[in-house]
Scaffold this active site. Structure first.
Site, mmCIF file in Angstrom:
data_model
loop_
_atom_site.group_PDB
_atom_site.id
_atom_site.type_symbol
_atom_site.label_atom_id
_atom_site.label_comp_id
_atom_site.label_asym_id
_atom_site.label_seq_id
_atom_site.Cartn_x
_atom_site.Cartn_y
_atom_site.Cartn_z
ATOM 1 N N TYR A 67 0.860 -1.181 0.000
ATOM 2 C CA TYR A 67 0.000 0.000 0.000
ATOM 3 C C TYR A 67 0.899 1.234 0.000
ATOM 4 C CZ TYR A 67 -3.906 -3.027 1.529
ATOM 5 O OH TYR A 67 -4.868 -4.002 1.633
ATOM 6 N N PRO A 216 -16.401 -4.036 2.227
ATOM 7 C CA PRO A 216 -17.683 -4.389 2.847
ATOM 8 C C PRO A 216 -18.851 -3.533 2.388
ATOM 9 C CG PRO A 216 -16.341 -3.140 4.377
ATOM 10 C CD PRO A 216 -15.470 -3.437 3.197
ATOM 11 N N LEU A 217 -18.563 -2.427 1.702
ATOM 12 C CA LEU A 217 -19.636 -1.564 1.194
ATOM 13 C C LEU A 217 -19.832 -1.714 -0.302
ATOM 14 C CD1 LEU A 217 -18.911 1.700 3.226
ATOM 15 C CD2 LEU A 217 -20.433 -0.195 3.796
ATOM 16 N N GLY A 218 -19.197 -2.741 -0.890
ATOM 17 C CA GLY A 218 -19.367 -2.981 -2.321
ATOM 18 C C GLY A 218 -18.152 -2.567 -3.122
#
Length: 301
Positions: A67, A216-218
């Site tokens: 990252y 987790p939110l798409g």
């Protein structure tokens, strides 16, 4: 106890190997620049977000050397070192970045070992709570997978990591791995809009393994936008006095006791929103409403 700590406590905890962590943690990926490459948009805010996460009671942070590369680990070290004794830092290996930011495989056994050592160096630690072997090529489990897994087992046996994790895997990978060694966590794409890893989640639940859904939110962005603006979530959020994002996170926490969340953000305001999702409680009507509009569909990764 602060409101954040109260929400996190209410959501409970689960074992990540020898570590007991609260079920809502923090994923640090977004602290790097755009496309997870280069320096942060706002370095000072990135440091404040990390400190606010720990001050708010979070004790599980997810990161990776690639990252940035190196950027996120260095931010974590600057913000939080010396680390609280109860803070579990989890990383992942098997990828690297080129000079233009492209994600490239770095997944031969010797490269996996080097990736673990790079994480230890940039984070300034002697040992990590867990490291995930992240599969990038979509291959079936076989001898190469066994050799990759053995590299992480060796690092664990030598005391560089406490636990071995897997990421972006199929149920077959998981079954082959648990026949060889202890697996403490699995990170796969999973959310209301994409439940193809449901069989992996169920296998993790049966083995007492932490399941950590990424995105987790798409994902990708258009899927996320469609999910968070859907009448299903917006109407439910209004009734439960929450935000659509909090409903999506609460659904995951409600789904299985071994699910650990690591939603990411660049801002303290969004961090607070995510933490308060741990305090949202779904009732039977909400569960039925979500199941009707987002039916589980399993399939290949």
């Amino acid at each position: 106890m602060s409101g954040s700590e109260s929400d996190l406590t209410a959501a409970g905890s689960f074992a990540l190997g020898r570590w007991q962590v609260k079920r809502l943690g923090y994923g640090a990926m977004q602290l790097a620049g755009d496309n997870v490459f280069g320096p942060p948009r706002d370095r000072d805010e990135a440091l404040r977000v990390l400190r606010a996460a720990v001050d708010g009671g979070i004790n599980h942070i997810d990161t990776a050397e690639y990252y940035g590369p190196g950027v996120v680990n260095e931010l974590i070290r600057e913000a939080l070192f010396p680390y609280p004794s109860a803070l579990a830092i989890v990383s992942k290996v098997a990828a690297r970045r080129d000079d233009r930011g492209a994600v490239l495989p770095y997944d031969d056994p010797d490269q996996l070992r080097a990736g673990i050592e790079e994480n230890l160096t940039t984070l300034g630690v002697d040992r990590l709570a867990a490291v995930n072997l992240r599969l990038l090529d979509g291959s079936s489990p076989g001898k190469r997978f066994d050799a990759q897994l053995a590299a992480l087992v060796s690092a664990r046996d030598e005391g560089l990591i406490d636990g071995v994790g897997l990421s972006n895997i199929s149920r077959d990978h998981l079954l082959r791995a648990v026949a060889q060694t202890e697996i403490v966590c699995v990170q796969n794409l999973f959310n209301l809009a994409d439940q193809r890893s449901l069989d992996v989640l169920q296998e993790c639940t049966s083995h007492g393994i932490a399941f950590v859904p990424y995105c987790p939110l798409g994902w990708p962005r258009d899927v996320q936008n469609a999910l968070l603006t859907s009448p299903t979530l917006t109407s439910l959020a209004t009734r439960l006095e929450a935000t659509p994002a909090q409903i999506a996170l609460a659904w995951l926490l409600d789904l299985a006791p071994n699910i650990l969340l690591i939603p990411g953000t660049r801002t303290r305001a969004h961090l607070a929103e995510n933490i308060h999702a741990a305090g949202v409680r779904l009732d039977d009507a909400a569960r039925a409403h979500l199941a009707r509009h987002f039916p589980a569909v399993t399939g290949d990764l």
